[in-house]
Design a protein around this motif. Structure first.
Motif, PDB file in Angstrom:
ATOM      1  N   ALA A 130       2.654  11.168   2.958  1.00 20.02           N
ATOM      2  CA  ALA A 130       1.660  10.105   2.798  1.00 20.02           C
ATOM      3  C   ALA A 130       2.275   8.743   3.131  1.00 20.02           C
ATOM      4  O   ALA A 130       1.593   7.855   3.649  1.00 20.02           O
ATOM      5  N   ASP A 131       3.573   8.563   2.834  1.00 23.83           N
ATOM      6  CA  ASP A 131       4.243   7.313   3.200  1.00 23.83           C
ATOM      7  C   ASP A 131       4.167   7.078   4.698  1.00 23.83           C
ATOM      8  O   ASP A 131       3.903   5.964   5.152  1.00 23.83           O
ATOM      9  N   GLY A 132       4.392   8.144   5.461  1.00 23.47           N
ATOM     10  CA  GLY A 132       4.340   8.023   6.915  1.00 23.47           C
ATOM     11  C   GLY A 132       2.948   7.671   7.408  1.00 23.47           C
ATOM     12  O   GLY A 132       2.790   6.868   8.340  1.00 23.47           O
ATOM     13  N   TRP A 133       1.925   8.243   6.772  1.00 25.99           N
ATOM     14  CA  TRP A 133       0.560   7.939   7.171  1.00 25.99           C
ATOM     15  C   TRP A 133       0.190   6.503   6.844  1.00 25.99           C
ATOM     16  O   TRP A 133      -0.484   5.819   7.622  1.00 25.99           O
ATOM     17  N   LEU A 134       0.633   6.008   5.671  1.00 23.25           N
ATOM     18  CA  LEU A 134       0.353   4.623   5.328  1.00 23.25           C
ATOM     19  C   LEU A 134       1.051   3.672   6.298  1.00 23.25           C
ATOM     20  O   LEU A 134       0.492   2.639   6.683  1.00 23.25           O
ATOM     21  N   ALA A 135       2.261   4.010   6.710  1.00 25.05           N
ATOM     22  CA  ALA A 135       2.953   3.187   7.706  1.00 25.05           C
ATOM     23  C   ALA A 135       2.203   3.207   9.026  1.00 25.05           C
ATOM     24  O   ALA A 135       2.084   2.179   9.711  1.00 25.05           O
ATOM     25  N   PHE A 136       1.673   4.380   9.386  1.00 21.87           N
ATOM     26  CA  PHE A 136       0.880   4.496  10.612  1.00 21.87           C
ATOM     27  C   PHE A 136      -0.362   3.606  10.543  1.00 21.87           C
ATOM     28  O   PHE A 136      -0.690   2.882  11.493  1.00 21.87           O
ATOM     29  N   LEU A 137      -1.066   3.648   9.396  1.00 25.56           N
ATOM     30  CA  LEU A 137      -2.269   2.836   9.242  1.00 25.56           C
ATOM     31  C   LEU A 137      -1.938   1.357   9.319  1.00 25.56           C
ATOM     32  O   LEU A 137      -2.683   0.564   9.916  1.00 25.56           O
ATOM     33  N   SER A 138      -0.815   0.960   8.731  1.00 23.51           N
ATOM     34  CA  SER A 138      -0.406  -0.437   8.783  1.00 23.51           C
ATOM     35  C   SER A 138      -0.156  -0.884  10.219  1.00 23.51           C
ATOM     36  O   SER A 138      -0.568  -1.979  10.625  1.00 23.51           O
ATOM     37  N   ARG A 139       0.485  -0.033  10.998  1.00 23.54           N
ATOM     38  CA  ARG A 139       0.775  -0.385  12.399  1.00 23.54           C
ATOM     39  C   ARG A 139      -0.491  -0.508  13.230  1.00 23.54           C
ATOM     40  O   ARG A 139      -0.528  -1.235  14.220  1.00 23.54           O
ATOM     41  N   GLN A 140      -1.550   0.198  12.828  1.00 20.81           N
ATOM     42  CA  GLN A 140      -2.816   0.127  13.581  1.00 20.81           C
ATOM     43  C   GLN A 140      -3.676  -1.053  13.142  1.00 20.81           C
ATOM     44  O   GLN A 140      -4.803  -1.211  13.615  1.00 20.81           O
ATOM     45  N   GLY A 141      -3.174  -1.862  12.235  1.00 21.48           N
ATOM     46  CA  GLY A 141      -3.921  -3.027  11.798  1.00 21.48           C
ATOM     47  C   GLY A 141      -5.019  -2.727  10.806  1.00 21.48           C
ATOM     48  O   GLY A 141      -5.960  -3.525  10.644  1.00 21.48           O
ATOM     49  N   VAL A 142      -4.924  -1.597  10.102  1.00 16.09           N
ATOM     50  CA  VAL A 142      -5.949  -1.224   9.138  1.00 16.09           C
ATOM     51  C   VAL A 142      -5.979  -2.229   7.988  1.00 16.09           C
ATOM     52  O   VAL A 142      -4.937  -2.609   7.450  1.00 16.09           O
ATOM     53  N   THR A 143      -7.177  -2.656   7.638  1.00 19.83           N
ATOM     54  CA  THR A 143      -7.359  -3.577   6.517  1.00 19.83           C
ATOM     55  C   THR A 143      -8.196  -2.979   5.393  1.00 19.83           C
ATOM     56  O   THR A 143      -8.270  -3.554   4.306  1.00 19.83           O
ATOM     57  N   ALA A 144      -8.850  -1.836   5.654  1.00 19.94           N
ATOM     58  CA  ALA A 144      -9.758  -1.247   4.660  1.00 19.94           C
ATOM     59  C   ALA A 144      -9.654   0.270   4.718  1.00 19.94           C
ATOM     60  O   ALA A 144      -9.388   0.859   5.776  1.00 19.94           O
ATOM     61  N   LEU A 145      -9.847   0.894   3.560  1.00 17.98           N
ATOM     62  CA  LEU A 145      -9.858   2.351   3.462  1.00 17.98           C
ATOM     63  C   LEU A 145     -11.164   2.791   2.822  1.00 17.98           C
ATOM     64  O   LEU A 145     -11.646   2.174   1.866  1.00 17.98           O
ATOM     65  N   ALA A 146     -11.733   3.886   3.332  1.00 19.15           N
ATOM     66  CA  ALA A 146     -12.818   4.606   2.663  1.00 19.15           C
ATOM     67  C   ALA A 146     -12.261   5.988   2.353  1.00 19.15           C
ATOM     68  O   ALA A 146     -11.823   6.706   3.264  1.00 19.15           O
ATOM     69  N   ALA A 147     -12.252   6.365   1.075  1.00 21.69           N
ATOM     70  CA  ALA A 147     -11.571   7.594   0.681  1.00 21.69           C
ATOM     71  C   ALA A 147     -12.342   8.304  -0.419  1.00 21.69           C
ATOM     72  O   ALA A 147     -12.940   7.655  -1.285  1.00 21.69           O
ATOM     73  N   PRO A 148     -12.316   9.638  -0.436  1.00 20.03           N
ATOM     74  CA  PRO A 148     -12.930  10.405  -1.527  1.00 20.03           C
ATOM     75  C   PRO A 148     -12.010  10.457  -2.741  1.00 20.03           C
ATOM     76  O   PRO A 148     -10.821  10.094  -2.643  1.00 20.03           O
ATOM     77  N   PRO A 149     -12.511  10.910  -3.890  1.00 18.18           N
ATOM     78  CA  PRO A 149     -11.688  10.908  -5.114  1.00 18.18           C
ATOM     79  C   PRO A 149     -10.379  11.671  -4.974  1.00 18.18           C
ATOM     80  O   PRO A 149      -9.343  11.220  -5.475  1.00 18.18           O
ATOM     81  N   ARG A 150     -10.408  12.834  -4.314  1.00 19.94           N
ATOM     82  CA  ARG A 150      -9.194  13.652  -4.203  1.00 19.94           C
ATOM     83  C   ARG A 150      -8.095  12.925  -3.425  1.00 19.94           C
ATOM     84  O   ARG A 150      -6.942  12.880  -3.851  1.00 19.94           O
ATOM     85  N   THR A 151      -8.431  12.321  -2.295  1.00 21.05           N
ATOM     86  CA  THR A 151      -7.445  11.594  -1.496  1.00 21.05           C
ATOM     87  C   THR A 151      -6.945  10.374  -2.251  1.00 21.05           C
ATOM     88  O   THR A 151      -5.748  10.060  -2.239  1.00 21.05           O
ATOM     89  N   LEU A 152      -7.855   9.680  -2.917  1.00 27.66           N
ATOM     90  CA  LEU A 152      -7.465   8.502  -3.670  1.00 27.66           C
ATOM     91  C   LEU A 152      -6.495   8.857  -4.792  1.00 27.66           C
ATOM     92  O   LEU A 152      -5.518   8.140  -5.040  1.00 27.66           O
ATOM     93  N   ALA A 153      -6.733   9.980  -5.462  1.00 27.81           N
ATOM     94  CA  ALA A 153      -5.841  10.406  -6.533  1.00 27.81           C
ATOM     95  C   ALA A 153      -4.437  10.677  -5.999  1.00 27.81           C
ATOM     96  O   ALA A 153      -3.436  10.357  -6.657  1.00 27.81           O
TER      97      ALA A 153
END
Length: 376
Positions: A130-153
């Protein structure tokens, strides 16, 4: 009203009211869940002539599905008029999984487009890095997330703990999948992030909206809808001819009360408490315990069944076997398989948490209620 009268199973219900010059909402009859299910099947039969829509199963079984029909736009523009957390410069990572019976992934794609934002329709994050995915999202300029309860947990429990994410300005929760993650927990892990929520059910679709300044569990009706609370039950009327069949005082089978909100927004606000028994919430979805009992008792080995939801959010399907049935692992596994194979919502939830659904045998008669407390 004209649309309701044109629906065969609803014609007699609404015909006496359709010719009146003025209508009072409270004078109209309440639309039940069973009536909506039948009317949706009829709407499907006459859908066409340029219409385009999306069909979702909000519950039921393979033999008796509970279906919802939404216009192709999924009311994204109407929701945006009352709930606007995104700006054109935002990049939204959509972490809702696509696939069967899940409208939220497709909705947030449409919603971001309606807001003029960019969307990355990633789907469910894989287990692991998940750390790698968050780094990926940061590099793509992501500013917002839409996530279901399971992913958020998973994000809260693993990656985000103790490590702020300054690039995440906006968190979008809810939709047809209701998310009850406490605001205090979110603010502790995401101190730079504003949380925006939608509240709804798959049968009724989105009912209310919640902004960063709103009180916990308090929502505001959207501009294209009217909300009533009658005897503690939430009724919904959608003021749009795009909804087929029309929702006129639809009993959502949710408990609520009108209240005040601290956000300063004009208009009514309501606090939600969850589904009315024998329905219950699991993984953000609403499941009718009667459907699980019916599926279990169709097995030749089962004489009686009852559902218990534990405080740890595990579903326990208790079954009393017939006298000639063997009480062993194979019998329990067979009942579990048959229920999951035929239920249109539970199987999707259990795929995310296989350990959260158990079949257990009891040697005493079970009560008449399909949903019981853990102590009973």
């Amino acid at each position: 009203m004209r649309s309701a009268v044109q629906t065969p199973s609803l014609a007699a219900k609404y015909q006496p009211h359709a010719s009146r010059d003025t209508l009072s909402l409270r004078d109209l009859p309440v639309l039940t869940h069973q009536e909506l299910t039948a009317a949706t099947q009829e709407a499907l039969a006459r859908y066409g002539d340029g219409d385009s829509g999306l069909l979702w199963a909000h519950g039921g079984t393979l033999e008796t599905p509970g279906l919802s029909l939404l216009p192709e736009g999924m009311f994204a523009s109407e929701i945006l008029a009352g709930w606007n957390p995104l700006a054109p410069q935002d990049v939204l990572a959509n972490l809702h999984p696509p696939g069967r019976l899940r409208p939220d992934h497709y909705f947030f794609n449409r919603f971001a487009a309606a807001a003029g934002a960019t969307v990355l329709p990633i789907g469910d994050l894989p287990e692991g890095d998940a750390d790698g995915w968050l780094a990926f999202l940061s590099r793509q300029g992501v500013t917002a997330l839409a996530a279901p309860p399971r992913t958020l947990a998973r994000l809260l429990g693993g990656v985000a703990s103790g490590r702020p994410i300054p690039w995440l300005r906006t968190l979008l929760l809810g939709g047809a999948t209701h998310d009850t993650t406490p605001d205090t927990l979110l603010s502790a892990h995401f101190p730079y992030t504003d949380t925006w929520r939608l509240y709804g059910t798959p049968a009724s679709w989105v009912i209310g909206q919640h902004g960063p300044q709103c009180l916990a569990d308090v929502y505001h009706p959207l501009p294209h809808q009217m909300v009533e609370v009658v005897d503690g039950r939430l009724l919904l009327t959608t003021l749009s001819t795009a909804r087929l069949p029309p929702l006129i005082r639809y009993d959502t089978r949710e408990c609520a009360e009108f209240t005040r909100c601290s956000c300063g927004q004009r208009g009514p606000a309501f606090r939600v408490f969850g589904p009315t028994p024998p329905s219950f919430r699991f993984c953000g979805r609403t499941i009718d315990a009667r459907e699980l009992v019916t599926l279990a008792t169709t097995c030749d080995e089962v004489a009686q069944a009852q559902v218990v939801v534990t405080p740890e959010q595990r579903i326990q399907l208790r079954v009393r076997l017939t006298p000639d049935a063997l009480d062993d692992h194979h019998s329990r596994a067979w009942v579990r398989f048959r229920v999951l194979e035929h239920h249109l919502v539970l199987a999707d939830c259990v795929a995310e948490q296989p350990e959260a659904f158990d079949v257990v045998t009891v040697d005493r008669p079970l009560g008449t209620s399909p949903l019981a407390s853990e102590e009973s």
